[in-house]
Write a protein that holds these residues in place. Structure first.
Motif, short mmCIF file in Angstrom:
data_model
loop_
_atom_site.label_atom_id
_atom_site.label_comp_id
_atom_site.label_asym_id
_atom_site.label_seq_id
_atom_site.Cartn_x
_atom_site.Cartn_y
_atom_site.Cartn_z
N ALA A 1 0.85 -1.19 0.00
CA ALA A 1 0.00 0.00 0.00
C ALA A 1 0.88 1.24 0.00
O ALA A 1 1.99 1.23 0.55
N MET A 2 0.39 2.32 -0.61
CA MET A 2 1.22 3.51 -0.80
C MET A 2 0.46 4.78 -0.45
O MET A 2 -0.75 4.86 -0.55
N THR A 3 1.22 5.79 -0.07
CA THR A 3 0.79 7.18 -0.07
C THR A 3 2.04 8.02 -0.30
O THR A 3 3.10 7.48 -0.62
N GLY A 4 1.92 9.33 -0.19
CA GLY A 4 3.08 10.16 -0.45
C GLY A 4 2.89 11.56 0.07
O GLY A 4 1.81 11.95 0.52
N CYS A 5 3.99 12.32 0.03
CA CYS A 5 3.94 13.71 0.47
C CYS A 5 5.00 14.50 -0.30
O CYS A 5 5.89 13.94 -0.91
N GLY A 6 4.86 15.82 -0.25
CA GLY A 6 5.77 16.69 -0.97
C GLY A 6 5.04 17.48 -2.04
O GLY A 6 3.82 17.53 -2.09
N SER B 1 2.24 13.26 -9.88
CA SER B 1 1.05 14.10 -9.88
C SER B 1 1.11 15.08 -8.72
O SER B 1 1.55 14.73 -7.62
N GLU B 2 0.68 16.32 -8.96
CA GLU B 2 0.61 17.32 -7.90
C GLU B 2 -0.60 17.10 -7.00
O GLU B 2 -0.67 17.67 -5.91
N VAL B 3 -1.54 16.29 -7.45
CA VAL B 3 -2.79 16.09 -6.73
C VAL B 3 -2.97 14.61 -6.40
O VAL B 3 -2.68 13.74 -7.24
N ASP B 4 -3.41 14.33 -5.19
CA ASP B 4 -3.74 12.97 -4.80
C ASP B 4 -5.04 12.58 -5.52
O ASP B 4 -6.09 13.19 -5.27
N PRO B 5 -4.99 11.59 -6.41
CA PRO B 5 -6.21 11.24 -7.15
C PRO B 5 -7.33 10.70 -6.26
O PRO B 5 -8.50 10.73 -6.67
N GLU B 6 -7.01 10.25 -5.06
CA GLU B 6 -8.04 9.71 -4.17
C GLU B 6 -8.79 10.81 -3.42
O GLU B 6 -9.98 10.67 -3.11
N THR B 7 -8.09 11.92 -3.11
CA THR B 7 -8.72 12.99 -2.35
C THR B 7 -9.05 14.21 -3.21
O THR B 7 -9.87 15.04 -2.81
N GLY B 8 -8.39 14.32 -4.37
CA GLY B 8 -8.57 15.50 -5.21
C GLY B 8 -7.86 16.73 -4.67
O GLY B 8 -8.06 17.84 -5.18
N LYS B 9 -7.01 16.55 -3.66
CA LYS B 9 -6.30 17.66 -3.03
C LYS B 9 -4.79 17.50 -3.23
O LYS B 9 -4.31 16.41 -3.54
N PRO B 10 -4.02 18.58 -3.04
CA PRO B 10 -2.57 18.44 -3.08
C PRO B 10 -2.09 17.43 -2.04
O PRO B 10 -2.73 17.24 -0.99
N TRP B 11 -0.97 16.81 -2.32
CA TRP B 11 -0.39 15.88 -1.35
C TRP B 11 0.01 16.63 -0.08
O TRP B 11 0.32 17.82 -0.13
N PRO B 12 0.02 15.98 1.05
CA PRO B 12 0.46 16.65 2.28
C PRO B 12 1.88 17.16 2.17
O PRO B 12 2.71 16.62 1.41
N ALA B 13 2.18 18.22 2.91
CA ALA B 13 3.54 18.74 2.94
C ALA B 13 4.49 17.70 3.54
O ALA B 13 4.10 16.91 4.40
N MET B 14 5.73 17.73 3.09
CA MET B 14 6.72 16.79 3.62
C MET B 14 7.14 17.23 5.02
O MET B 14 7.58 18.37 5.20
N PRO B 15 7.04 16.36 6.01
CA PRO B 15 7.47 16.73 7.36
C PRO B 15 8.95 17.11 7.39
O PRO B 15 9.77 16.50 6.69
N PRO B 16 9.33 18.12 8.19
CA PRO B 16 10.74 18.53 8.26
C PRO B 16 11.70 17.40 8.62
O PRO B 16 12.82 17.35 8.11
N ALA B 17 11.26 16.47 9.49
CA ALA B 17 12.14 15.35 9.85
C ALA B 17 12.45 14.49 8.63
O ALA B 17 13.55 13.91 8.53
N PHE B 18 11.50 14.38 7.71
CA PHE B 18 11.72 13.60 6.48
C PHE B 18 12.81 14.24 5.63
O PHE B 18 13.81 13.62 5.27
N SER B 19 12.58 15.49 5.25
CA SER B 19 13.49 16.16 4.32
C SER B 19 14.87 16.35 4.93
O SER B 19 15.89 16.24 4.24
#
Length: 218
Positions: free
Chosen positions: A65-70, A84-102
């Motif tokens: 299973a997958m999701t993403g951010c950024g 894609s700039e938009v999550d096709p499941e929600t129709g919204k932009p992907w969540p921002a990348m958490p600072p700990a990730f980047s």
């Protein structure tokens, strides 16, 4: 440089990064001190963009299973593989990348010799026992000069580490909770995958393995 592994399950000792190729480095336990923050980030991202098992262009449902951010994230369906700039499941932009990730991705990439890496996408894979990922290349990015940074959390898994062409027997490398793999340069288009994840339990994640894959897509 020749491959350092045969077709066996290999686990190296902690310490200095282990070089798997001219541009590939394995940092054992590098992410362990940040595991709590990373798992909090996964929970925050998946609350906005839930995990889903995507469909390949050939009509096969992926076992991981997958999701993403950024700024963008990677998606697949019958129309093909793409960012894609938009999550096709929600129709919204992907969540921002958490600072700990980047911050983790940037720091470990610099240690591997890829200074200036600023990921704009983190693909988050969730593996339950039996889930796998077939051999593939990460090649949908616009500029392949930037590396891939891959963080393992939770259940151990066997990385299938192939060559630059499909075929042959890939090396098998055991990845544990907190391990980070960076590959770029001559190794950027290595075929790689994950063997079916065996059942087990990790104190941090239960019966689940998470993988964070950082890339520069644009």
């Amino acid at each position: 440089m020749p491959d350092l592994f045969t077709d066996q399950d290999v686990l190296s000792a902690p310490g200095e990064p282990e070089q798997l190729g001219p541009g590939a480095f394995l940092f054992r336990q590098y992410a362990t001190p940040l595991a709590g923050e990373l798992l909090d980030g996964i929970r925050a991202v998946s609350a906005l963009s839930p995990f889903r098992q995507m469909m390949t262009p050939g009509g096969r449902r992926m076992s991981a299973a997958m999701t993403g951010c950024g700024d963008v994230s990677w998606v697949t369906d019958r129309r093909g593989y793409r960012y894609s700039e938009v999550d096709p499941e929600t129709g919204k932009p992907w969540p921002a990348m958490p600072p700990a990730f980047s911050g983790l991705a940037r720091d470990v990439a610099e240690r591997a010799g890829f200074a200036g890496f600023e990921p704009d996408v983190c693909l988050i894979n969730r593996y339950r026992p039996g889930a796998r990922m077939g051999l593939h290349q990460d090649k949908d990015e616009q500029d392949l000069q930037w590396p891939v940074v891959s963080v393992s959390l939770g259940l151990p898994a066997i990385l299938l580490w192939g060559g630059l062409k499909r075929g042959g027997s890939p090396a098998r490398l055991r990845l544990e909770h907190g391990d980070v793999l960076v590959w770029g340069g001559e190794d950027r288009l290595r075929y790689h995958g994950i063997a079916p994840v065996p059942d087990g339990r990790c104190d941090a994640t239960g019966h689940v393995r998470f993988n964070l894959t950082f890339r520069r897509a644009r």
